[in-house]
Each structure stands twice: as structure tokens, then as C-alpha cells.
Design a protein around this motif. Structure first.
Motif, PDB file in Angstrom:
ATOM      1  N   ASP A 587       8.346  44.388  -0.530  1.00  0.00           N
ATOM      2  CA  ASP A 587       6.759  44.421   0.229  1.00  0.00           C
ATOM      3  C   ASP A 587       5.810  43.464  -0.561  1.00  0.00           C
ATOM      4  OD1 ASP A 587       7.601  46.134   2.089  1.00  0.00           O
ATOM      5  OD2 ASP A 587       6.644  47.868   0.915  1.00  0.00           O
ATOM      6  N   LEU A 588       6.570  42.202  -0.776  1.00  0.00           N
ATOM      7  CA  LEU A 588       5.752  41.059  -1.330  1.00  0.00           C
ATOM      8  C   LEU A 588       5.712  39.832  -0.371  1.00  0.00           C
ATOM      9  CD1 LEU A 588       7.455  40.958  -4.933  1.00  0.00           C
ATOM     10  CD2 LEU A 588       5.160  41.902  -4.021  1.00  0.00           C
ATOM     11  N   PRO A 589       4.441  39.139  -0.637  1.00  0.00           N
ATOM     12  CA  PRO A 589       4.422  37.800   0.327  1.00  0.00           C
ATOM     13  C   PRO A 589       5.399  36.758  -0.220  1.00  0.00           C
ATOM     14  CG  PRO A 589       2.394  38.071  -1.411  1.00  0.00           C
ATOM     15  CD  PRO A 589       3.294  39.214  -1.276  1.00  0.00           C
ATOM     16  N   ASN A 590       5.830  35.975   0.718  1.00  0.00           N
ATOM     17  CA  ASN A 590       6.819  34.805   0.683  1.00  0.00           C
ATOM     18  C   ASN A 590       6.423  33.580   1.148  1.00  0.00           C
ATOM     19  OD1 ASN A 590       9.435  33.922  -0.198  1.00  0.00           O
ATOM     20  ND2 ASN A 590      10.284  34.016   1.676  1.00  0.00           N
ATOM     21  N   LYS A 591       4.945  33.377   0.895  1.00  0.00           N
ATOM     22  CA  LYS A 591       4.486  31.880   1.312  1.00  0.00           C
ATOM     23  C   LYS A 591       4.825  30.895   0.534  1.00  0.00           C
ATOM     24  CE  LYS A 591       0.496  33.934   3.990  1.00  0.00           C
ATOM     25  NZ  LYS A 591      -0.973  34.077   3.964  1.00  0.00           N
ATOM     26  N   LYS A 592       5.158  30.997  -0.822  1.00  0.00           N
ATOM     27  CA  LYS A 592       5.346  30.153  -1.706  1.00  0.00           C
ATOM     28  C   LYS A 592       6.183  30.879  -2.965  1.00  0.00           C
ATOM     29  CE  LYS A 592       2.071  27.418  -3.156  1.00  0.00           C
ATOM     30  NZ  LYS A 592       1.078  26.772  -3.687  1.00  0.00           N
ATOM     31  N   GLY A 593       7.314  29.953  -3.220  1.00  0.00           N
ATOM     32  CA  GLY A 593       8.243  30.608  -4.228  1.00  0.00           C
ATOM     33  C   GLY A 593       9.210  29.589  -4.743  1.00  0.00           C
ATOM     34  N   LEU A 594      10.519  29.844  -5.167  1.00  0.00           N
ATOM     35  CA  LEU A 594      11.380  28.794  -5.622  1.00  0.00           C
ATOM     36  C   LEU A 594      11.685  27.564  -4.848  1.00  0.00           C
ATOM     37  CD1 LEU A 594      13.480  28.405  -7.928  1.00  0.00           C
ATOM     38  CD2 LEU A 594      15.169  29.782  -6.431  1.00  0.00           C
ATOM     39  N   THR A 603       3.164  23.827  -8.611  1.00  0.00           N
ATOM     40  CA  THR A 603       2.614  25.232  -8.314  1.00  0.00           C
ATOM     41  C   THR A 603       3.471  26.239  -7.698  1.00  0.00           C
ATOM     42  OG1 THR A 603       2.089  24.572  -5.843  1.00  0.00           O
ATOM     43  CG2 THR A 603       0.636  23.898  -7.837  1.00  0.00           C
ATOM     44  N   GLY A 604       4.804  25.933  -7.616  1.00  0.00           N
ATOM     45  CA  GLY A 604       5.662  27.162  -6.787  1.00  0.00           C
ATOM     46  C   GLY A 604       5.862  28.223  -8.110  1.00  0.00           C
ATOM     47  N   LEU A 605       5.724  27.821  -9.350  1.00  0.00           N
ATOM     48  CA  LEU A 605       5.988  29.035 -10.339  1.00  0.00           C
ATOM     49  C   LEU A 605       4.598  29.923 -10.301  1.00  0.00           C
ATOM     50  CD1 LEU A 605       7.844  27.080 -13.183  1.00  0.00           C
ATOM     51  CD2 LEU A 605       8.785  28.408 -11.196  1.00  0.00           C
ATOM     52  N   ASP A 606       3.639  29.435  -9.868  1.00  0.00           N
ATOM     53  CA  ASP A 606       2.225  30.162  -9.675  1.00  0.00           C
ATOM     54  C   ASP A 606       2.559  31.382  -8.886  1.00  0.00           C
ATOM     55  OD1 ASP A 606       1.388  28.466 -11.421  1.00  0.00           O
ATOM     56  OD2 ASP A 606       0.264  27.455  -9.826  1.00  0.00           O
ATOM     57  N   ALA A 607       3.752  31.421  -8.145  1.00  0.00           N
ATOM     58  CA  ALA A 607       3.954  32.700  -7.141  1.00  0.00           C
ATOM     59  C   ALA A 607       4.608  33.711  -7.493  1.00  0.00           C
ATOM     60  CB  ALA A 607       4.731  32.072  -5.690  1.00  0.00           C
ATOM     61  N   ILE A 608       4.795  33.621  -8.958  1.00  0.00           N
ATOM     62  CA  ILE A 608       5.505  35.008  -9.431  1.00  0.00           C
ATOM     63  C   ILE A 608       4.573  36.241  -9.572  1.00  0.00           C
ATOM     64  CG2 ILE A 608       6.245  35.908 -11.727  1.00  0.00           C
ATOM     65  CD1 ILE A 608       7.207  33.145 -12.597  1.00  0.00           C
ATOM     66  N   PHE A 614       7.617  48.653  -9.516  1.00  0.00           N
ATOM     67  CA  PHE A 614       8.271  48.593 -10.974  1.00  0.00           C
ATOM     68  C   PHE A 614       7.702  47.550 -11.938  1.00  0.00           C
ATOM     69  CE2 PHE A 614      11.381  49.295  -7.515  1.00  0.00           C
ATOM     70  CZ  PHE A 614      11.692  50.350  -7.672  1.00  0.00           C
ATOM     71  N   ASP A 615       7.995  47.640 -13.180  1.00  0.00           N
ATOM     72  CA  ASP A 615       7.224  46.743 -14.093  1.00  0.00           C
ATOM     73  C   ASP A 615       8.186  45.574 -14.518  1.00  0.00           C
ATOM     74  OD1 ASP A 615       5.689  45.884 -15.739  1.00  0.00           O
ATOM     75  OD2 ASP A 615       6.354  47.230 -17.773  1.00  0.00           O
ATOM     76  N   ILE A 616       8.201  44.791 -13.528  1.00  0.00           N
ATOM     77  CA  ILE A 616       9.138  43.571 -13.171  1.00  0.00           C
ATOM     78  C   ILE A 616       8.205  42.403 -12.776  1.00  0.00           C
ATOM     79  CG2 ILE A 616      11.167  44.607 -13.561  1.00  0.00           C
ATOM     80  CD1 ILE A 616      11.675  43.910 -10.537  1.00  0.00           C
ATOM     81  N   ASP A 617       8.573  41.278 -12.994  1.00  0.00           N
ATOM     82  CA  ASP A 617       7.884  40.033 -12.324  1.00  0.00           C
ATOM     83  C   ASP A 617       9.229  39.580 -11.250  1.00  0.00           C
ATOM     84  OD1 ASP A 617       5.908  40.406 -13.844  1.00  0.00           O
ATOM     85  OD2 ASP A 617       6.364  38.689 -15.212  1.00  0.00           O
ATOM     86  N   VAL A 618       8.566  38.990 -10.133  1.00  0.00           N
ATOM     87  CA  VAL A 618       9.633  38.614  -9.307  1.00  0.00           C
ATOM     88  C   VAL A 618       8.945  37.217  -8.671  1.00  0.00           C
ATOM     89  CG1 VAL A 618      10.354  38.914  -6.856  1.00  0.00           C
ATOM     90  CG2 VAL A 618       9.807  41.071  -8.331  1.00  0.00           C
ATOM     91  N   LEU A 619       9.924  36.067  -8.701  1.00  0.00           N
ATOM     92  CA  LEU A 619       9.971  34.978  -8.154  1.00  0.00           C
ATOM     93  C   LEU A 619      10.656  34.837  -6.675  1.00  0.00           C
ATOM     94  CD1 LEU A 619       8.852  32.052  -8.240  1.00  0.00           C
ATOM     95  CD2 LEU A 619      10.885  31.286  -9.363  1.00  0.00           C
ATOM     96  N   THR A 620       9.767  35.049  -5.704  1.00  0.00           N
ATOM     97  CA  THR A 620      10.483  34.855  -4.425  1.00  0.00           C
ATOM     98  C   THR A 620      10.961  33.596  -3.928  1.00  0.00           C
ATOM     99  OG1 THR A 620       8.209  34.398  -3.298  1.00  0.00           O
ATOM    100  CG2 THR A 620       8.936  36.769  -3.435  1.00  0.00           C
ATOM    101  N   ALA A 621      11.864  33.699  -2.926  1.00  0.00           N
ATOM    102  CA  ALA A 621      12.576  32.377  -2.486  1.00  0.00           C
ATOM    103  C   ALA A 621      11.741  31.394  -2.009  1.00  0.00           C
ATOM    104  CB  ALA A 621      13.640  32.961  -1.490  1.00  0.00           C
ATOM    105  N   GLY A 622      10.739  31.745  -1.296  1.00  0.00           N
ATOM    106  CA  GLY A 622       9.770  30.879  -0.593  1.00  0.00           C
ATOM    107  C   GLY A 622      10.105  30.483   0.573  1.00  0.00           C
ATOM    108  N   PRO A 623       9.507  29.588   1.354  1.00  0.00           N
ATOM    109  CA  PRO A 623       9.991  29.019   2.670  1.00  0.00           C
ATOM    110  C   PRO A 623      11.329  28.546   2.714  1.00  0.00           C
ATOM    111  CG  PRO A 623       7.885  28.036   1.945  1.00  0.00           C
ATOM    112  CD  PRO A 623       8.319  28.564   0.754  1.00  0.00           C
ATOM    113  N   VAL A 624      11.984  28.764   3.789  1.00  0.00           N
ATOM    114  CA  VAL A 624      13.410  28.558   3.886  1.00  0.00           C
ATOM    115  C   VAL A 624      13.433  26.825   4.030  1.00  0.00           C
ATOM    116  CG1 VAL A 624      15.674  28.748   5.517  1.00  0.00           C
ATOM    117  CG2 VAL A 624      14.046  30.503   5.071  1.00  0.00           C
ATOM    118  N   PRO A 625      14.192  26.521   3.055  1.00  0.00           N
ATOM    119  CA  PRO A 625      14.255  24.676   3.287  1.00  0.00           C
ATOM    120  C   PRO A 625      15.562  24.522   4.104  1.00  0.00           C
ATOM    121  CG  PRO A 625      15.485  25.711   1.200  1.00  0.00           C
ATOM    122  CD  PRO A 625      14.954  26.664   1.825  1.00  0.00           C
TER     123      PRO A 625
END
Length: 735
Positions: A587-594, A603-608, A614-625
Motif C-alpha cells: 500500500d505504497l505510492p508509485n509516482k516516483k521510483g527506480l 531525485t528517483g532515490l528520494d522515493a525510498i 515492516f521495518d524495511i525500506d522499499v524502492l518502488t518501480a516507479g512509472p512504467v517505462p
């Protein structure tokens, strides 16, 4: 580092670090399970189909058994001897069987099941004209056999005989007793009285038919031999006339054999033989006389005949006496003494007489030699004359011998046929039989079929065979991995863990419950990863699969969560930019990512982000290229891993599937290790090996496979892979 065998479909340079020692991994890949275990596994896996086939066949067998008409079987026993009782020592036309001749018995068994015997029994028992018989066996006769009023017509009798004979043969059974002369004949029908009647009639008609066949064969043989004897008699007479006429014309005389012996010889041949013997004796006499003459010539009268001649020996004795007297006188007187001269004259006369006798003996040898030579020459000329005559006779006897051989052949054939004709005439008049009834048939009191227990047994056997065939076909057509035991053997990679299929709940909810089966399963995977390398769990792990929906995203999330619970800084990267799913699960946003960072946006890494659960960090995929492979080809993906690797202890990458895409090999080549997920009961192992081959070609370091969505109910030994001690909820499948 353990080499992956090239025969498993991977590149020759591919390597991976195994969890277990090298010899154990090779043993798992090479050792095949026993045949019994393979069949047992197949049977347990497809047991529902096998049991269903058995139940269906048993039900069908019961239905058929209860619908069958009760049949009554009557039986009789016959004894068939190889030879009939001999009344006279004369052979008939049919050849008697020798000891151990099985052809005779096979012939008798074939005759017992002949169509002629069946139709004969149908006629003799009257069933051919009995409509009840055909109704008993549910046989509907054509209209040409029955008349308008339903009665049988005479015109259709022949057809009724064929139909009745076929019915009898269909329900007749001939069973020879092993290693004996007995044969059992049985007949089954719905009517017990009819069964006994038919089988007894069968035995009696078989005996009668056998006797008739022998008599018919003898009668035919007698007629045939009579015709042949008349022909041979005429041929013999004609050949004898031709022989006598030719001998008279050519003046050929033959002497009969001596002492009544067979054969004859020409008269001139007898004369030649006698003269030839005389010639041999004359030649021997001449040779002896010649030897004596030559001996006498060489010995100058001192031959044996001269030494043994009485007159010569007397003269020599007289001369010896006179010589002795002459020597006594010479002692006292001179040779001129009158008595001495007289004795000398007598000695000279005796010497002349001895010489004359010796010459006479020598002349007798010459005379004997001339006589023997003259006799030999005379006999030789006579023999030569007879030889010429015999040669001339032989030239003239060629045709004579042809006539003679024809006469001998015709006489031999005539005598042989005449003797055989007399034997058959005697043998055919004697009614002998080699078949007898041992036990006559009785009316059966209880039906012989249907047999419920036998039919049930046959149904179970048939159902088992059908079920086994179905299971074998399904097993051969199914290339999915069903048991963890066969995963390493089929894929050729170490098995790091088995993840159970979740029945209820979402993966996020299940991972939150530390007592769930899913947590226990992934905890085992994490433990195995810790032993996979010298440094423990690799810092960068890419999780991929052959195709989508095999549980790779759930596996990546679970590894990240469990590593974080061991007080590690963990980052989960959703690298499946074509079909991202991590942000949906957490349930995380995916407006910006990898994809933004790979496209050049720093600034893509700012989307972590950090999820609440859970006690983890997540880097989402971001917009579909438009093309994710082009983004992964550049150096920015490796840079992001290096940059983030300084901040986190472990980076878990949710990689796209391998087949059909170039993304997964690119990500795997830049990761320290690859964890490959395989869906149990869902994907063919050949596709898995192809996908692993692509990773190996990209020089990826694949540590092993994780078997996901495992259902213990579908596996033979599935209970061995249940997790927990009964606590935990039944969860839904991992995505």
C-alpha cells in the motif's frame, strides 16, 4: 564453487555455491530413485484417478453380474488312446500316432471343435427343429427360415443347421488334461437338462464320426488301389512281352541266379568267366615252368630235379664207389695197372651217363615251358574272342536292360499295391475304436456362472489396470514439479526451501504473524542462504522466476522482512518495471521510483519509502517505462546498487521473470546472487531449466531454487514438509 553439469542444460562456465557439500549435490542430481519408489510416487499422486477407475469397474462388474443369465455347465470326460486295440497285426489306411506324437492329439482336439460335428449333434439331438432352443440363446432367425405361421420350413433347414452348430461351438469348451490321454468336454446353457443332453451327444457322435471316417478312408483306398492294380497289371504284361520279344530277336540268353538267387547273367558272360579262370591258372603254370627253365639254365644241371633224380643219384653213388677203389689201387700201383685202367674206363662211362641224364632233365623243362606257353596263348585268344562277343552283347543289351528295369519296376509296384490292398481289405472289416467315455455328463444342479467373486476380482484388476494406464499417461504428460524430493534431480540446483500454499489471508498479514507456516518456511530459506556463501547472506540478492505469478514478489518481500528482523538494514527494490506489484502489496505510492533514476532523474532515490507493517525500506518501480531493458542496459543500475549498498546491509531485488524478457538476466548479472523461485504443480521443469540456462549465460550466480505454492495433499511425501506445530492460520497463495 560447484560446477553445474552441462547435461542439465546450463552453460559450461556456470557456477554456484551449494548449501551442502559437492558430493552430496552431485548425488542428488545423479542418483535416480528406485523403480518401486517411482511407481509408488505416481500411484500416490494420481490415486484419485486410480481409485475412481477401480470403483467404476466394480460398479460396472456388479451391474453386469446381476444382469447376466444364469448358465449351467455339464461336462463329460473322454479317453483318446494313441492306438486302438489290435485284433490283427495289419495297418489300416490312417497312420497310427507314435509315442509322444502331439500332432495326433492336437488333431483330435480340432476335430472335437469342428463345424461338421457341431451340425451333426444339432441334427441328431433334434434341436435344429426346436424353436425353444433358439429362443433360449436369444437368436432371432431370418424370415427365410420360418414360415408365415412361425413354424420352421424344410427349405431353411440347412441354414438352421449352420446357426445351431455355431451356437453349440460358441458355448462348447474342450480342455485336455495335462500329461494324460483324457479330455474334458463341457457345454454351458441356461437349461441344465439341455447342457447334459448336448455334451453326451457330442461325445457319442464324436466316437461314431471317428469310426465312419476310418471306414470311409479305407473304402476310398480300396477303390483307388483297385484302379491302380488294373493299370499296373496291364503295364506289367506289356513290359514282359516287350522284353521277351527283344531277347528273341537279339538272341540274348541269360542264366538264372545260382541257388535261386535273384538276378540273371548272359551265357557268354558265364563262359568268359570260366575261361578267364582257366587263363589265370595257365598263366600261373607258364610262369612256374619259365622259372624252372631259367633256374636249370643257370645251374648247368645242378637243379633241384637233377639232384633228386633217382637214376642220377644211383650213378653218382656207383661212381663214388669206383673212385674209392681207384684211389686204393693208386696207393700200390700206377695208373697203367690193368685193374686201374678198367676202373678208370668205368668211371668215364658213368660220367657220360650222368651228363646224358642231366641234359634230359634240362630238356624236360624246356618242353614243359613250351607246352604251358602254347596253352596260355590258346586260352588268351579264346578269352579275347569272348570279350569282343560280350562287348557286342552289352551294346545290344542296353535296350534289353531298359525293358528289364521296366518289368522289375512294374512288378515291384504291382506286388506292393496288391499286398497293401489285401491288408486294407482285412483292416477295414474290423470295427476298432480308440476313443471311450470315462465319465458321462450329469444334469448340473447349480449354475456355473455368473460368479460374483470372480467378476468382482476381474473388475478390480481391470480397474487397477485402467487406473494405472490413466496415471501413467497423466504422469508422462505432466512435467510440473510435484515433490521436493524430485526438484533437485529434475532441475539440477540445490533446494533452499519449500513454501506452502496459503489458503487464507494476504502475504502481508501472514508475515506479520511470526508463528505462521509462511514465516517458518522463509526462515528456513534465510537460514540456508546464510550457509550458501563464505560471508553469509549475500549483500545483493535478485529474486526471479521463470514466468509471472510464481511467488517471486512474495519471496522477495519475505526475505527482506526476515533479514530486517535479524537487526539488519534491508532495502527491497521493485525492479519489475513492466509489471510492478510491491507497492500494491505494501500500500505504497508509485509516482516516483527506480525507473526515474535509471532514466536520468537523480531525485528517483528520494522515493525510498518505509511501510508501516515492516521495518524495511522499499524502492518502488516507479512509472512504467517504454522499454525497461534499455534502462537496465546502462551503468546506472549498477551505480544505484553500489550507492545503496553503502547504506544497507542487504538489498533484495524483486526481478522480472526470465522467459520472454531480457530484464532478469541484466539484473542478475549485476547482483551478487540470484534466488530462483519455482511454482510447485504449476510450471514444467524444462521451462525452468531453460530459464536457468539464460541466467547462466549472463554469468549470474544462482544460489538455488525455492519451491513455492507447495500443496502437500498433491505430493506423495508432502507431510514431511508441513511447517509449524499446528498453530497458524490457513493462508492464501503468495502472489
Amino acid at each position: 564453487m560447484n560446477k553445474i553439469p552441462a547435461a542439465l542444460g546450463f552453460g559450461s562456465g556456470a557456477t554456484f555455491e551449494a548449501i551442502r557439500p559437492q558430493h552430496e549435490v552431485a548425488a542428488v542430481a545423479d542418483v535416480q530413485p528406485s523403480i518401486f519408489r517411482q511407481y509408488l510416487r505416481i500411484a500416490m499422486r494420481w490415486r484419485r484417478y486410480i481409485l475412481g477407475a477401480i470403483v467404476a469397474c466394480v460398479v460396472v462388474g456388479l451391474i453386469i453380474t446381476f444382469l447376466m443369465t444364469p448358465m449351467y455347465k455339464a461336462a463329460t470326460t473322454l479317453e483318446i488312446a494313441r492306438e486302438s486295440n489290435r485284433i490283427v497285426n495289419i495297418q489300416g489306411v490312417q497312420q497310427e500316432a507314435s509315442e509322444g506324437d502331439q500332432e495326433f492329439y492336437q488333431t483330435q482336439y480340432g476335430l472335437l471343435e469342428s463345424r461338421t460335428l457341431a451340425e451333426r449333434v444339432a441334427v441328431r439331438t433334434g434341436i435344429v427343429d426346436d424353436p425353444t432352443f433358439f429362443k433360449t440363446f436369444s437368436i432371432k432367425l431370418p424370415d427365410t427360415v420360418t414360415g408365415p405361421n412361425g413354424r420352421f420350413t424344410a427349405a431353411g433347414r440347412a441354414q438352421r443347421e449352420r446357426v445351431a452348430g455355431a451356437i453349440l461351438l460358441k458355448h462348447l469348451d474342450v480342455v485336455p488334461a495335462r500329461a494324460s490321454r483324457l479330455v474334458k468336454i463341457s457345454f454351458s446353457s441356461p437349461d441344465p437338462t439341455l447342457s447334459a443332453k448336448i455334451v453326451n451327444a457330442w461325445a457319442s457322435n464324436f466316437i461314431a464320426l471317428s469310426l465312419e471316417r476310418r471306414y470311409d478312408a479305407s473304402s476310398y483306398a480300396r477303390r483307388f488301389l483297385e484302379e491302380r492294380l488294373n493299370q499296373l497289371r496291364k503295364r506289367l504284361e506289356d513290359s514282359e512281352r516287350s522284353l521277351v520279344a527283344f531277347a528273341s530277336r537279339e538272341k540274348i540268353l541269360e542264366l538264372p541266379g545260382q541257388g535261386g538267387a535273384a538276378g540273371s547273367r548272359p551265357l557268354i558272360a558265364q563262359d568268359l568267366a570260366d575261361l578267364n579262370q582257366e587263363l589265370d591258372r595257365a598263366t600261373a603254370s607258364r610262369i612256374q615252368a619259365q622259372a624252372q627253365y631259367q633256374e636249370a639254365s643257370k645251374a648247368n644241371g645242378a637243379v633241384t630235379e637233377a639232384l633228386t633224380n633217382g637214376a642220377i643219384n644211383a650213378l653218382r653213388q656207383r661212381r663214388a664207389e669206383l673212385a674209392a677203389n681207384y684211389q686204393r689201387l693208386m696207393v700200390q700201383f700206377t695208373p697203367d695197372y690193368p685193374s686201374a685202367r678198367e676202373i678208370a674206363v668205368q668211371i668215364a662211362n658213368i660220367d657220360q651217363s650222368i651228363a646224358r641224364e642231366e641234359r634230359r632233365v634240362s630238356n624236360s623243362f624246356a618242353t614243359a615251358l613250351r607246352t604251358a606257353a602254347n596253352r596260355e596263348d590258346s586260352l588268351r585268344r579264346r578269352v579275347d574272342t569272348l570279350k569282343d562277343g560280350l562287348l557286342n552283347l552289352r551294346r545290344r543289351s542296353i535296350q534289353y536292360n531298359i525293358y528289364q528295369r521296366e518289368v522289375d519296376t512294374n512288378r515291384s509296384l504291382y506286388d506292393g499295391l496288391l499286398s497293401r490292398y489285401k491288408e486294407i481289405g482285412v483292416a477295414s472289416g474290423i470295427g476298432v475304436n480308440n476313443i471311450s467315455v470315462v465319465d458321462a455328463a450329469e444334469v448340473p444342479q447349480s449354475p456355473s456362472s455368473p460368479r460374483l467373486l470372480l467378476n468382482l476380482l476381474l473388475s478390480v484388476i481391470a480397474g487397477t489396470l485402467i487406473g494405472a494406464a490413466i496415471a501413467y499417461v497423466l504422469e508422462q504428460s505432466d512435467e510440473t514439479i510435484t515433490d521436493p524430493e524430485e526438484a533437485e534431480r529434475l532441475i539440477g540446483m540445490p533446494l533452499l526451501g519449500v513454501i506452502p500454499r496459503l489458503k487464507n489471508g494476504r502475504p502481508v498479514e501472514v508475515l506479520s504473524d511470526r508463528k505462521s507456516e509462511l514465516v517458518d518456511a522463509y526462515l528456513a530459506v534465510t537460514t540456508n542462504l546464510a550457509f550458501s556463501t563464505d560471508t553469509g547472506v549475500p549483500a545483493t540478492i535478485a529474486v526471479t522466476s521463470t514466468r509471472p505469478a510464481e511467488g517471486k514478489s512474495t519471496t522477495a518481500l519475505s526475505l527482506a522482512v526476515l533479514l530486517a528482523r535479524s537487526n539488519k538494514r534491508v532495502l527491497l527494490i521493485d525492479a519489475d518495471m513492466r509489471s510492478p506489484s510491491v507497492h500494491h502489496v505494501l500500500d505504497l505510492p508509485n509516482k516516483k521510483g527506480l525507473s526515474n533514476y535509471l532514466a536520468g532523474d537523480e531525485t528517483g532515490l528520494d522515493a525510498i519509502l518505509q511501510p508501516n507493517a515492516f521495518d524495511i525500506d522499499v524502492l518502488t518501480a516507479g512509472p512504467v517505462p517504454p522499454n525497461a531493458a534499455e534502462l537496465l542496459t546502462g551503468p546506472r543500475f549498477g551505480n544505484v546498487l553500489s550507492l545503496l549498498g553503502e547504506k544497507y546491509d542487504h538489498i533484495v531485488i524483486d526481478s522480472p521473470p526470465v522467459v520472454g524478457l531480457a530484464d532478469a538476466p541484466l539484473i542478475a548479472s549485476r547482483s551478487q546472487a540470484v534466488l530462483f523461485t519455482v511454482e510447485s504443480h504449476g510450471i514444467r521443469f524444462t521451462m525452468v531449466k531453460i530459464a536457468l540456462g539464460r541466467l547462466s549465460a549472463a554469468h549470474a550466480r544462482t544460489l538455488g531454487v525455492v519451491l513455492t505454492k507447495f500443496d502437500s495433499d498433491k505430493a506423495q511425501y508432502g507431510q514431511g514438509y508441513d511447517y509449524g506445530y499446528g498453530y497458524g492460520e490457513k493462508l492464501s497463495d503468495p502472489a
